[in-house]
Design a protein around this motif. Sequence first.
Motif, PDB file in Angstrom:
ATOM      1  N   GLU A  50       0.838  -1.200   0.000  1.00 36.67           N
ATOM      2  CA  GLU A  50       0.000   0.000   0.000  1.00 36.67           C
ATOM      3  C   GLU A  50       0.870   1.247   0.000  1.00 36.67           C
ATOM      4  O   GLU A  50       0.539   2.258  -0.612  1.00 36.67           O
ATOM      5  CB  GLU A  50      -0.905   0.014   1.240  1.00 36.67           C
ATOM      6  N   ILE A  51       1.977   1.145   0.707  1.00 39.14           N
ATOM      7  CA  ILE A  51       2.878   2.293   0.778  1.00 39.14           C
ATOM      8  C   ILE A  51       3.576   2.505  -0.561  1.00 39.14           C
ATOM      9  O   ILE A  51       3.578   3.606  -1.109  1.00 39.14           O
ATOM     10  CB  ILE A  51       3.911   2.098   1.901  1.00 39.14           C
ATOM     11  N   LEU A  96       3.449   9.517   2.520  1.00 38.46           N
ATOM     12  CA  LEU A  96       4.346   9.974   3.576  1.00 38.46           C
ATOM     13  C   LEU A  96       3.573  10.731   4.648  1.00 38.46           C
ATOM     14  O   LEU A  96       2.737  11.576   4.343  1.00 38.46           O
ATOM     15  CB  LEU A  96       5.412  10.873   2.954  1.00 38.46           C
ATOM     16  N   HIS A  97       3.854  10.407   5.898  1.00 35.88           N
ATOM     17  CA  HIS A  97       3.269  11.078   7.065  1.00 35.88           C
ATOM     18  C   HIS A  97       1.802  10.731   7.293  1.00 35.88           C
ATOM     19  O   HIS A  97       1.195  11.235   8.229  1.00 35.88           O
ATOM     20  CB  HIS A  97       3.422  12.611   6.983  1.00 35.88           C
ATOM     21  N   GLY A 147      11.952   0.305   8.265  1.00 33.09           N
ATOM     22  CA  GLY A 147      11.999   1.725   7.956  1.00 33.09           C
ATOM     23  C   GLY A 147      10.824   2.234   7.145  1.00 33.09           C
ATOM     24  O   GLY A 147      10.897   3.299   6.552  1.00 33.09           O
ATOM     25  N   PHE A 148       9.752   1.478   7.114  1.00 29.15           N
ATOM     26  CA  PHE A 148       8.587   1.933   6.361  1.00 29.15           C
ATOM     27  C   PHE A 148       7.685   2.816   7.206  1.00 29.15           C
ATOM     28  O   PHE A 148       7.085   3.753   6.696  1.00 29.15           O
ATOM     29  CB  PHE A 148       7.783   0.735   5.837  1.00 29.15           C
ATOM     30  N   VAL A 149       7.566   2.486   8.487  1.00 31.87           N
ATOM     31  CA  VAL A 149       6.660   3.255   9.341  1.00 31.87           C
ATOM     32  C   VAL A 149       7.356   3.603  10.653  1.00 31.87           C
ATOM     33  O   VAL A 149       8.425   3.070  10.978  1.00 31.87           O
ATOM     34  CB  VAL A 149       5.389   2.449   9.658  1.00 31.87           C
ATOM     35  N   GLU A 150       6.711   4.501  11.386  1.00 31.91           N
ATOM     36  CA  GLU A 150       7.210   4.835  12.716  1.00 31.91           C
ATOM     37  C   GLU A 150       6.037   4.690  13.666  1.00 31.91           C
ATOM     38  O   GLU A 150       4.955   5.234  13.422  1.00 31.91           O
ATOM     39  CB  GLU A 150       7.744   6.267  12.732  1.00 31.91           C
ATOM     40  N   ILE A 151       6.234   3.945  14.743  1.00 37.69           N
ATOM     41  CA  ILE A 151       5.158   3.715  15.699  1.00 37.69           C
ATOM     42  C   ILE A 151       5.344   4.646  16.887  1.00 37.69           C
ATOM     43  O   ILE A 151       6.410   4.668  17.502  1.00 37.69           O
ATOM     44  CB  ILE A 151       5.166   2.252  16.183  1.00 37.69           C
ATOM     45  N   ARG A 152       4.320   5.448  17.185  1.00 38.41           N
ATOM     46  CA  ARG A 152       4.414   6.353  18.332  1.00 38.41           C
ATOM     47  C   ARG A 152       3.339   5.983  19.340  1.00 38.41           C
ATOM     48  O   ARG A 152       2.130   6.042  19.036  1.00 38.41           O
ATOM     49  CB  ARG A 152       4.226   7.806  17.885  1.00 38.41           C
ATOM     50  N   GLY A 199      -0.130   6.796  17.289  1.00 40.33           N
ATOM     51  CA  GLY A 199      -0.494   6.015  16.117  1.00 40.33           C
ATOM     52  C   GLY A 199       0.735   5.558  15.363  1.00 40.33           C
ATOM     53  O   GLY A 199       1.861   5.724  15.820  1.00 40.33           O
ATOM     54  N   THR A 200       0.500   4.997  14.197  1.00 37.97           N
ATOM     55  CA  THR A 200       1.596   4.522  13.364  1.00 37.97           C
ATOM     56  C   THR A 200       1.610   5.339  12.080  1.00 37.97           C
ATOM     57  O   THR A 200       0.570   5.493  11.433  1.00 37.97           O
ATOM     58  CB  THR A 200       1.412   3.033  13.030  1.00 37.97           C
ATOM     59  N   TYR A 201       2.773   5.871  11.735  1.00 33.70           N
ATOM     60  CA  TYR A 201       2.861   6.805  10.624  1.00 33.70           C
ATOM     61  C   TYR A 201       3.808   6.303   9.545  1.00 33.70           C
ATOM     62  O   TYR A 201       4.783   5.602   9.836  1.00 33.70           O
ATOM     63  CB  TYR A 201       3.343   8.162  11.133  1.00 33.70           C
ATOM     64  N   VAL A 202       3.495   6.685   8.318  1.00 35.66           N
ATOM     65  CA  VAL A 202       4.327   6.272   7.189  1.00 35.66           C
ATOM     66  C   VAL A 202       5.580   7.141   7.124  1.00 35.66           C
ATOM     67  O   VAL A 202       5.490   8.360   7.172  1.00 35.66           O
ATOM     68  CB  VAL A 202       3.552   6.398   5.865  1.00 35.66           C
ATOM     69  N   VAL A 203       6.727   6.502   7.047  1.00 35.51           N
ATOM     70  CA  VAL A 203       7.998   7.211   6.907  1.00 35.51           C
ATOM     71  C   VAL A 203       8.757   6.562   5.770  1.00 35.51           C
ATOM     72  O   VAL A 203       9.681   5.810   5.991  1.00 35.51           O
ATOM     73  CB  VAL A 203       8.849   7.087   8.176  1.00 35.51           C
ATOM     74  N   HIS A 204       8.374   6.844   4.561  1.00 31.81           N
ATOM     75  CA  HIS A 204       9.066   6.195   3.443  1.00 31.81           C
ATOM     76  C   HIS A 204       8.591   6.788   2.131  1.00 31.81           C
ATOM     77  O   HIS A 204       7.407   6.834   1.853  1.00 31.81           O
ATOM     78  CB  HIS A 204       8.794   4.695   3.439  1.00 31.81           C
ATOM     79  N   GLN A 205       9.566   7.238   1.345  1.00 32.79           N
ATOM     80  CA  GLN A 205       9.239   7.709   0.006  1.00 32.79           C
ATOM     81  C   GLN A 205       9.480   6.552  -0.941  1.00 32.79           C
ATOM     82  O   GLN A 205      10.621   6.154  -1.124  1.00 32.79           O
ATOM     83  CB  GLN A 205      10.162   8.872  -0.379  1.00 32.79           C
TER      84      GLN A 205
END
Lengths: 229, 229
Positions: free
Chosen positions: B21-22, B29-30, B61-66, B70-76
Amino acid sequence: MTASQEQKLGAADIAALVRREISKGNLQLHDRLPPERVLAETYGAARGTVRKALTRLEEEGFVEIRAGSGTYVVHQPDGSTANAIENATPLELMDTRFALEPHICRLAVLHGRHNDFDRMEALCTRMEECVDDPVGFSEADTEFHRAIVDSTRNGLLIWIIDQIGNVRSADDWTRMRHLTLDAQTIRTYNVQHRQILNAIRTREPERAANVMKEHLETARLSLTRASET
Amino acid sequence: MTASQEQKLGAADIAALVRREISKGNLQLHDRLPPERVLAETYGAARGTVRKALTRLEEEGFVEIRAGSGTYVVHQPDGSTANAIENATPLELMDTRFALEPHICRLAVLHGRHNDFDRMEALCTRMEECVDDPVGFSEADTEFHRAIVDSTRNGLLIWIIDQIGNVRSADDWTRMRHLTLDAQTIRTYNVQHRQILNAIRTREPERAANVMKEHLETARLSLTRASET
DNA sequence: GCTCCATAAACCAATATTATACCAAAAAAT
DNA sequence: ATTTTTTGGTATAATATTGGTTTATGGAGC
């Protein structure tokens, strides 16, 4: 070889099938393939057979088998864009351009708009000012062909031409190219560029395509002449 | 045909789905993806499983979990390749094939060898056995066109057609394609494939190119007909 | 006979998944 | 500010799934 119907599949056959699924992209990196018991059923083989196939694929480095978890794909099917493009020879490149650019002209006739033509026009004049500057001419030339494909509004074609542009800027390749770019050749190119632009502007698809073919033919000639030196 | 039918989805499967999906751009992103509890329900898995998948994606390195957020997308997603190809429309694809494949036929006439033709021959027969099996036909069809370009011995063209093949196997796109593949259409294609093969075999470049054009025209027609439905 | 290979069934060990409960951080509502 | 809600973080025990192994069987080719 490819057992099409309900032949018995041996371990080697199954290994080949799975290997193919991987190179084909149906099974991507990190994907988990179905459990051995399922594979056995879908391929119409016994579990032991599937097992042999997978073990072999693991030795070959295509998959990784983890007990209790599953079998995972560990293989990037040489998607290395770079490789196919870096290794392309000038002649391969010419053939590819012969395939693409005439038809791109037809599409430019169909989808091009006024400001597209203005951009091409500007580039034509810029090239005409570069009769004694092969480097500057070469840049403008690349951009001119790029402008044509841009006007097709076809993202896929634009991307392909872009990739090909990377070949054109490869080192020794450009050096070779500049050898062929004496003032006389540049003048010839300029005339042809004008003809192409005019044909596109007046919405004559076949003429545009043909002029482009001539142009490429000229380019191929100066290329082969240069490589004989 | 990833193993994603009505099977139970494991952590690896879910990770793969989200990863796709990403890359595909559905998750940018974000963007924040749905809460773990929701994902668990939509994927029909327990929260712990979703959690494993997300943790893994974070390591990759696709997402960042906070926590608490929540979980956020970090990947171009590597824009250049994937995007232009994934987003290509069926019509763009057709235009591109119109540009490439007729000329590829000409080159096949120039560079093709006997065993190339044998391979095409085999694929023709295989396709003729698939009149009532659109999926099988489709695979063989892709491979047939691939065989033609292989016979040109032009690495650049082969690579391009390969890339395009990835579009053809994109999900919703194949679904659309199968709609158009009734037995009658397949029979028409088979006749045309034979004509193409014969023209190449008898070393008639222009005829080969023209038959290929007709073939593509037929394909385009059934496509546009299908999309009007 | 022999060997090689595939099948089928059963069981073991490793790992994954589920379901549930509760905690802590962040965000939202008051 | 304080409370409430939402979200991720952690733990656990029961269960299910998956690869690993062994054994017995049968067929094809030598």
